[in-house]
Every structure is written in C-alpha cells, then in structure tokens.
Design a protein around this motif. Structure first.
Motif, PDB file in Angstrom:
ATOM      1  N   VAL A 169      32.889  38.769  41.099  1.00  0.00           N
ATOM      2  CA  VAL A 169      32.297  39.199  39.828  1.00  0.00           C
ATOM      3  C   VAL A 169      33.271  40.093  39.069  1.00  0.00           C
ATOM      4  N   THR A 199      36.070  37.918  37.690  1.00  0.00           N
ATOM      5  CA  THR A 199      35.607  37.089  36.575  1.00  0.00           C
ATOM      6  C   THR A 199      35.534  37.883  35.281  1.00  0.00           C
ATOM      7  N   GLY A 254      34.013  30.531  32.846  1.00  0.00           N
ATOM      8  CA  GLY A 254      33.787  29.439  33.783  1.00  0.00           C
ATOM      9  C   GLY A 254      35.010  28.655  34.178  1.00  0.00           C
ATOM     10  N   THR A 313      37.991  34.849  41.224  1.00  0.00           N
ATOM     11  CA  THR A 313      36.851  34.804  40.324  1.00  0.00           C
ATOM     12  C   THR A 313      35.756  33.970  40.980  1.00  0.00           C
ATOM     13  N   ILE A 314      34.584  33.982  40.379  1.00  0.00           N
ATOM     14  CA  ILE A 314      33.486  33.195  40.940  1.00  0.00           C
ATOM     15  C   ILE A 314      33.855  31.722  40.971  1.00  0.00           C
ATOM     16  N   LEU A 371      26.984  33.613  38.051  1.00  0.00           N
ATOM     17  CA  LEU A 371      27.842  33.259  36.923  1.00  0.00           C
ATOM     18  C   LEU A 371      27.012  32.801  35.730  1.00  0.00           C
ATOM     19  N   SER A 386      26.852  34.656  32.016  1.00  0.00           N
ATOM     20  CA  SER A 386      27.029  33.946  30.747  1.00  0.00           C
ATOM     21  C   SER A 386      25.836  34.176  29.828  1.00  0.00           C
TER      22      SER A 386
END
Length: 327
Positions: free
Chosen positions: A87, A90, A252, A277-278, A306, A310
C-alpha cells in the motif's frame, strides 16, 4: 388520370408516414430499454467484481483483522501476510509520478494549443497519443535496460553525495545506487501517464471560446496570462479530471513497475530503495498461490484494497471539485 394518380400518391405517403410513426413508437422504448440495460450491466459487473474480491479475501481479513492493512510482514513460509509495504509503495509511486508528469503534460498541452506552429501540432499531438498505445511491458523493458543503468551511473550517485550529511534529505536520497527502486518506478509511471493527462488538457484547452482569448489579448495580456486567467479557470474541472485519470492509471499499473521497483518487501524513507506495489506483488505471487490457500486470499484482499484506494481517490477528487462545480 392525373386526379387518380394524385390520390394514389397521397395514399402511399400516408401509409409511409403511418409506418414511420409506428416504427418510431417501437424504436424509442427499445432504445430506452437497451440503454437502461447497459447502465445496469455496468453496475452489476462492478458489484460482482467488488463482491468477488471481498469474498475471496475474507479469510485473510478474518485471520489478520485490521492489522492486515498496516502490517509490513509478508512471510509465505509462516503464512503471515500484511499489506502495509505494498500500500505504501502504491501510494508513493503514484503520487510521485503525478508530481513529475503533471507539469510536463501541462507544458505539452500549452505548447500544442498556444505556441506550436500549425504544421507541427499534428505530428507532436499524434506522437503524444501514440505513447498511450505502447504496452506497459515495453515500458518496463525500456526502464530496466535503459533507465536503470542511467539512474545507477549518472543520477543516483551525484544525488546521494550532494545530500549526504543534510538532515532529512540524506535519508530521502540514501542507499546504494542500484538504479531500481521507488523513484525509478515513479519515473516510468510518469512517462506512462503523461499522454493521458496531456491529451485531455489539450482537448479541453481547445474548447475555450476564441472570443475569450481574443478579448484578453486585446487588453494587453501575454500568452501566459491568457492561459492562467482565462483558459485554466474555464477548463479547471476537465483538467483535474485528466489528472485523476492519470492517477488511476498509475495506481493500477503492473508490469512496468514490476521490472524496475526492485520487488523488496520493506519500507524505507529513501526514494532510491527497493519496494513493491499492490499490482506488482499480485503479479509476482499469484502464479505460485495454491487454490484455497491463505496466500491467495491475501492477494485477493490486496486487490480489494486497491479497488478501495481507487474509489477513495475518485471520491476525494469529486469532493474537491464540488464547490467549483456549484460556482
């Protein structure tokens, strides 16, 4: 004879009008039903995706509780998993990419709409749009084989030496100059999101009525003053929307980040340190996750997180824009 012919023509015209009206009466409800079904289908797809991720990650949420979100431990051997590192990676890479990409995208859009000669606008605009069509794995390979050596030899060593001994900055720019890491991943992400933000800004800048700009030029405004006082206020909602579109792409992104971020499960204050990152963690770990395992549940829980991130980003952007939209 002519009278009979006119009667026949009128009869045909009336029948044609009746058929057209009947088709219109049937077409409107059909079109309404199709559009309503399309909207409902989008909601069903989105809802099924959320529910699937949540149900799949439920064993991890039950096992680790709220600590799953903040734990920095990812140990498949002892089946202890946490989302803290991914997290953090990201959010940090995405925000850094946005900081790097937004000024460049604005400069590109400004150049194309206000400064570039007419013969140059189309080639440059096409080139910017083509950047968006490049597959992410190509960006990843380019980053690994080109950007990483440049970072390790020419960028990171001077910065590490420059900020050595300066409080805070020495921690942000510290570590061995391997070339891979958070900053390199953010740089690649910035290159990837520039086309989306720049194309959006260019299109909305061109929607400004010419009379507004001509009036500003008429009272002696410079090109920058016209952009700052006329164009940006007129298009601020769409500009922010384009920036949020770039942020959504950065959050993403998977393969390009996986190539250059280093894929280390640790949190470091240094931008030159490795991380993940995720999306990159899911891409690396998913093929090795047995069906029904706690590891697979943890990866699905990461996907759900994730999605929530978003959604929060979108909600914040709408909240920030709401007063301006009302104005």
């Amino acid at each position: 004879m002519n009278k009979d012919l006119n009667i026949v023509q009128r009869s045909v015209a009336l029948r044609s009008t009746s058929v057209t009206r009947r088709a219109t009466r049937l077409g409107d409800p059909l079109f309404e039903a199709v559009t309503r079904a399309s909207g409902i289908l989008v909601l069903l797809l989105l809802g099924s995706l959320i529910v699937s991720l949540f149900i799949g990650g439920l064993p991890a949420f039950r096992r680790f509780g709220a600590g799953f979100l903040f734990s920095a431990r990812w140990d498949p051997v002892h089946e202890v998993f946490g989302a803290g590192v991914s997290v953090y990676g990201t959010l940090l890479t995405s925000l850094l990419a946005l900081v790097l990409a937004t000024p460049l995208a604005f400069g590109i859009a400004f150049f194309l709409t206000e400064l570039a000669p007419s013969w140059l606008r189309r080639p440059v605009g096409t080139a910017v749009e083509l950047l968006a069509a490049v597959p992410s794995i190509i960006y990843g390979m380019w980053g690994f084989f080109v950007i990483v050596p440049i970072m390790s030899q020419y960028i990171e060593p001077p910065l590490i030496n420059l900020f050595d001994g300066i409080p805070v900055l020495q921690d942000i720019f510290a570590g061995p100059p391997f070339g891979t890491g958070i900053f390199t991943a953010a740089l690649i992400l910035a290159v990837m999101v520039i086309p989306f933000i720049a194309a959006t800004m260019r299109d909305v800048f061109e929607t400004v009525p010419p009379v507004y700009k001509e009036s500003a030029y008429g009272v002696g405004c410079t090109t920058w003053e016209v952009m700052r006082s006329i164009v940006l206020p007129y298009t601020r909602v769409s500009v922010v929307g384009g920036i949020m579109l770039g942020l959504g792409r950065a959050l993403g992104e998977t393969m390009a980040v996986t190539f250059v971020i280093g894929n280390a499960n640790r949190i470091s204050p240094s931008l030159f340190s490795s991380g993940n990152t995720i999306a990159s963690l899911v891409a690396l770990e998913f093929p090795e996750s047995p069906t029904g395992s706690l590891k697979l549940a943890s990866l699905l829980a990461l996907g759900f997180i994730l999605f929530v991130i978003s959604f929060i980003v979108l909600a914040i952007s709408r909240t920030l824009l709401r007063p301006r939209l009302k104005a």
